[in-house]
Design an enzyme around this catalytic site. Sequence first.
Site, PDB file in Angstrom:
ATOM      1  N   ASP A  40       0.911  -1.326  -0.074  1.00  0.00           N
ATOM      2  CA  ASP A  40       0.030  -0.018   0.066  1.00  0.00           C
ATOM      3  C   ASP A  40       0.866   1.187   0.039  1.00  0.00           C
ATOM      4  O   ASP A  40       1.852   1.545   1.051  1.00  0.00           O
ATOM      5  CB  ASP A  40      -0.826  -0.122   1.405  1.00  0.00           C
ATOM      6  CG  ASP A  40      -1.814   1.033   1.278  1.00  0.00           C
ATOM      7  OD1 ASP A  40      -2.547   1.332   0.337  1.00  0.00           O
ATOM      8  OD2 ASP A  40      -1.658   1.722   2.506  1.00  0.00           O
ATOM      9  N   THR A  93      -3.208   5.264  -4.025  1.00  0.00           N
ATOM     10  CA  THR A  93      -1.897   5.896  -3.387  1.00  0.00           C
ATOM     11  C   THR A  93      -0.818   5.782  -4.312  1.00  0.00           C
ATOM     12  O   THR A  93       0.044   6.508  -3.974  1.00  0.00           O
ATOM     13  CB  THR A  93      -2.017   5.568  -1.911  1.00  0.00           C
ATOM     14  OG1 THR A  93      -1.738   4.192  -1.766  1.00  0.00           O
ATOM     15  CG2 THR A  93      -3.135   5.996  -1.137  1.00  0.00           C
ATOM     16  N   THR A  94      -0.499   4.802  -4.772  1.00  0.00           N
ATOM     17  CA  THR A  94       0.721   4.178  -5.477  1.00  0.00           C
ATOM     18  C   THR A  94       0.770   4.855  -6.689  1.00  0.00           C
ATOM     19  O   THR A  94       1.689   5.717  -7.107  1.00  0.00           O
ATOM     20  CB  THR A  94       0.970   2.866  -5.516  1.00  0.00           C
ATOM     21  OG1 THR A  94       0.562   2.030  -4.253  1.00  0.00           O
ATOM     22  CG2 THR A  94       2.211   2.442  -5.757  1.00  0.00           C
ATOM     23  N   ASP A 128      -9.185  -0.624   1.836  1.00  0.00           N
ATOM     24  CA  ASP A 128      -9.018  -0.177   0.395  1.00  0.00           C
ATOM     25  C   ASP A 128     -10.094  -0.438  -0.472  1.00  0.00           C
ATOM     26  O   ASP A 128     -10.896   0.342  -0.958  1.00  0.00           O
ATOM     27  CB  ASP A 128      -7.728  -0.786  -0.345  1.00  0.00           C
ATOM     28  CG  ASP A 128      -6.646   0.093   0.061  1.00  0.00           C
ATOM     29  OD1 ASP A 128      -6.604   0.931   1.056  1.00  0.00           O
ATOM     30  OD2 ASP A 128      -5.515   0.034  -0.422  1.00  0.00           O
TER      31      ASP A 128
END
Lengths: 558, 525
Positions: free
Chosen positions: A84, A117-118, A421
Site C-alpha cells: 500500500d 495511493t501508489t 481499500d
Amino acid sequence: MQAPPQSMEMPDMSNAIVAQDEMGRPFIIVKDQGSKERSHGIDAIKSHILAARQVSTILKTSLGPRGLDKILISPDGEINITNDGATILSQMELSNEIAKLLVELSKSQDNEIGDGTTGVVVLTGALLDQSLELIEKGIHPIKIANGFENACKIAVENLDKIADEVVIHEDLKDNLLPSSDLFKAAKTSLGSKIVSKSHDKFAKMAVECVLNVADLSRKDVDFELIKVEGKLGGSIDDSKLINGITIDKDFSHPQMPKSFEDLKIAILTCPFEPPKPKTKHKLEISTIEEFKNLQDYEQNKFTEMIAKVKESGANLVICQWGFDDEANHLLLSNDLPAVRWVGGSDLERIAMATNGRIVPRFEDLTPEKLGHAEKIREVVMGTTRERMLVIEGCENTKTVTCLIRGSNKMIVDESIRSLHDSLCVVRNLIKDNRIIYGGGAAEISCSLKISEEADKQKGIDQYAFRAFSQALDVIPMSLAENSGLDPIETLTTLKSQQVNEKNSNIGVDCLGNHQNDMKKLFVIETLIGKRQQLLLATQLTRMVLKINDVIISGKDQY
Amino acid sequence: MSVNIFGDQVTEERAENARLSSFVGAIAVGDLVKTTLGPKGMDKLLQSTSTGESMVTNDGATILKSIPFDNPAAKVLVNIAKVQDDEVGDGTTSVTVLSAELLREAEKLVDKKIHPQTIIEGYRIASKAALKQLDSLAVDNSDDSEKFRQDLTNIAKTTLSSKILSQDKEYFAKLAVDAILRLKGSTNLDHIQIIKKVGGKLSDSFLDEGFILDKRFGVSQPKKITNAKILIANTSMDTDKVKIFGAKIKVDATSKLAQLEKAEKAKMKAKVEKIKKFGINVFVNRQLIYDWPEQLFSDANINSIEHADFDGVERLALVTGGEVVSTFDNPEKVKLGHCDLIEEVIIGEDVMTKFSGVAAGQACTIVLRGATDQLLDEAERSLHDALSVLSQTTKETRTVLGGGCSEMNMSKAVEQAAQNESGKKSLAVEAFARALRQLPTILCDNAGFDSSELVSKLRSSIYNGLTGSGLDLNSGDIQDMRELGIVESYKLKKAVVSSASEAAEVLLRVDNIIRAKPRTADRGH
C-alpha cells in the site's frame, strides 16, 4: 544579581557571508553559513526532481495487480510487509523535504479516496521527470507548470467523457452476486493484494459491509459502523463478516453462562466499586459507630447497585470499568452476566448497535436506556486462551464487524489494509457511480487526447502538453513492466489499438487473460479517484517546480 | 547526481538484493530447525548469554522464539511457527521447514527469470491441489468411540515419538488421551494441571483423577477430611479494610484505638461467622488468610487453605462444582463444592493437597517426574504439544497418515495438477511438489537412512496406488502407516501446508527492504 557577561562571544567569522558597509566595516548577512546548506536555481529544482524520482521508483514496482511488496523494518525491529503506497511512504523515514511532500500527497489521496495511493506518487514522479527535460531545454519552470495545469484540465474533461456508469441494484442482495458491478469493483481493488488468495470472499465481505451501513438515499456511508478486527491464527479463508459486534474480552466471572439469548444490555460507564468522589476529600473515622456505619454503607452500596441494574430489567452488564470482587460475585449470584474493562470506542459501538444509551450513573438506569440484541456468545480460538465475545442480531442491524484471520501478524495487518481499500472503493461507487476503466486504459486515452491537443497549442504549452502526455504513459508502462511484459511494445500496441478501434477501454492485460478490453475484464476504477490522482499530481508538480531556493539551517549544536 | 532521500542510517535493499536477503534468511532458519524434524530428530541446547540458563528442546517454536533474529524473512518464519503453536500446538518445525523449502525452490525459479507473481500463482494452484488431496485422504472415526480413542492414542504417540517422551510414548499417549477425554470436548487446556517435580524417572509420572493443589491446610488442622463440603472464595481474610476511597482512621486516645481494633476484629469475626453458616468443612481462599481467622476456622472445625492462586481457584471450582464466592450473606444461593476425600500427599519432597472423588471430573492433574529441570521442562512442552493436538482433534476429528505418507500423496496430486497447467506457472507447481517431497527426505536423513533410495521407493509405492505407505523410520523401509498406527491430525497437516504456502507467498512478493534507523539505547545522542 549576577553581572551580565562583559563581552559577547565573537561570531564565527570564518564561514559567514560578509559584506562591507561604506565605512569598510564588515557586517554579517548569513550567520554560520558553514553549518547551513543552501541550494538554489536550477540546481535546487534538479535535486528535488531527483529525490521525487527516487521515491517514485521505489513505489513503481508495487503498482498494479502484479506489483510486489516491500518489507519495512521499524526502529524497534518490527516488520511490516505491504504494498500500500501510503503505508510504505509513511514508514520509510524520509529526510528529504521533497520526498516528504510526496508522503503527504499519498496521504491526502488516502484520506480522500482511500485507494490509488501508489498511482498518484508514480504519476507525480513521471511529471517531474518530464519537466526536468524541459528545464534542461531552458524552459522556465513556471511556464511548464502552467502548461501542465492546462493539460490536466483537458485530461479531466476527457475522463468525464469516457466515464461509464456502474449499476447499483435496488435490491441489496443482487449486489452480492459475483456478477454485480459493485462486487467486481471490490474484486479489482483487491487484485494486487495478498488477500487475492480468497478473492471472492473479501470482495463479498467488502460489498456486504458497505451496503449494510450505507444510506442509499443520501448516498452516504458511515465508516464508523464498520469495524475491522484482526485476530492472529487460522488462514485468511477463515476471515468472516459478523453481523454484530465483537468484544475482545470475556465475562468477568468464569462461572457466568457462555452464551444466552434475548439480551437487554445495560451499558455503564460507572465502576462496580465503592464510590470515589472526584473532588478531593478526606474521611476521618474516629469512633466505632462511624466505622460500623461506613461498613454498612459500603455493603449496602453494592447491593443497591445490583438492585438498580436488576430493576431496570437488564440481563447483561457491559461496563467500562472494573468490578470489585464482592460486586463481581453479587452479579453472578443475581444472574447478571457482566463484561468489564470494555474500551470507550467499543462501548460506543455497542450502544449504537443495540440502540442503548451509555449510562454514567446507576441512578440514571431505566428500562428505556437498555440496548437490545438477540444473542451473545463466547468464541474460543486455538489452543491458547484467546476468547472473544460476539453480540449478534443487534437491534440496529447496520453495525458490522469484519473479523480478519491470518497465519501471521504481517498477513493480518496487510489484509486489514487491503480490505479497507476495497471498502473505500465500494463506498466511492455508492457516492458516485461513475467509473473509468483501469489497466492504464484511462491514462492512455488521456495521453492520446492531450498529444492531439498539443499541436493546437501555441508556444511553450505545446512542449508541456507533450511532456504531460508522456508522463501519463508511465502508468501503463509500469503496469506492463510489473507484469513481465515489454513496456514499450505493449504501450505502442495499446495506443494504436485505442486510436484504430476508437475504443478508450483498451488497457494492459496484466494477468495474462489474452484480452485487452478492460470493459470485458471489468477492471475499473472510480472516476473521482482517478480525477483526484491527476489533480493532486499536477498540483504537487507545480509546487515542486516553484521552489528555487532551499536553505537548511544547521542542526542544533549540543 | 544523486540525492539521498532517506534519513540518517536508513538502509535500503532493492530488487535482487532484497529477494536474496529474504531467501537466505528463510532458508537459514529452515536449515536450523531441519535436524529436529521427525522421530529421529536431534535436540538443540539453547543457552542464554545474559542469564546463563540453558534449555534443551526439540520444539521448533521454542527454538525459534529463543533466538533473536535480525533478518526480516527469518522473523516471518518465527511468527508462522508461533501461530502454528497457538492454533494447533504442534507441527511448528514442519511448517518452518516447508516454507523454507518452498522458498528454496522459488529461488531457483527466480534465477530462471520467472516473475515472482507467476511463481505465487503456481504455488496457489499447488496448495489448493494439495489441500484437496489431503481432504480426500482424511478419515473420520468420531462416530465410533472405540476407534476414535485408538486414533487419539495414535496421534499422541506420533506427536510424542519425536520428543523426549518417545521412550515412554505408550504410557504418555495413554495419559494424554485420558486427560483430554476427561475434558469432554472443551479445548481449554487450563483444566489440565501439570505439576513438575524433580526426582524419579519419567515413567513415574502419573495422571491423577482428582485434583492436586500445591498448597497446604492451615496449621494444626486435620490432614485428612472425608466427605468434604468446600467453599471456594475470593475475599480478603486479612484486615478487610474499608474500601471507600480516602477513608482514614484518626483517633485522639489510645483507648479509642483499642476500641477500633476490637471493632475490626469483630468485623472479621462476623465474616467468619457468616462463612460458618454455610455448613462447610473446608474453606479455600484465593487471597491470604491471617492467623486469627485461620484460628477461628480451626476452632469451628473448618479446614482452610490460603493463597490458592487464580488458576488454582478456578480449577478447583470446576472440579468440585462449586462457585467462587465473594459475599457471604446468602448461603442458600451458593453452590458448594463437594469431594469425597481431601488429604495431604507427598510428591517427591513436597507436601500437597489432593482432592479425590470429585463431583465434576472435568479437570485433572498430571504429575511429571524426571531427573533434571531441563528434562522436566522439555517433557512438559512435549506433553503440552500432544495435549494441544489432541484437544484440537476432538473438535476437528479427521485424521491423516504420518510418516511422509500425506506429503507424498499431496506431492503426487500437485504434480498431476502441474500437468494440467499450461505456461510458466506449471514450473512453480512442480516446484511445490518437490518442496513437499523434501519433508520425507529430511525425515530419512535425520534417521540416518539413504534418503534418495527410500523416498523414491515411497514415491513409487504411492504412485502405484498404495496410498497408505509411509516411511518406517525404525526399520528403514516402506510400510503401511495405518497398520503401524502412525496417524496425525488433519487440522495440523492442513495448517502446515496452508501457513507455509502463505508465508512463502508473503516473502516472494518482496522486492524492497527498507530498514529504519535502529533505536539506540541512549536516547538524545
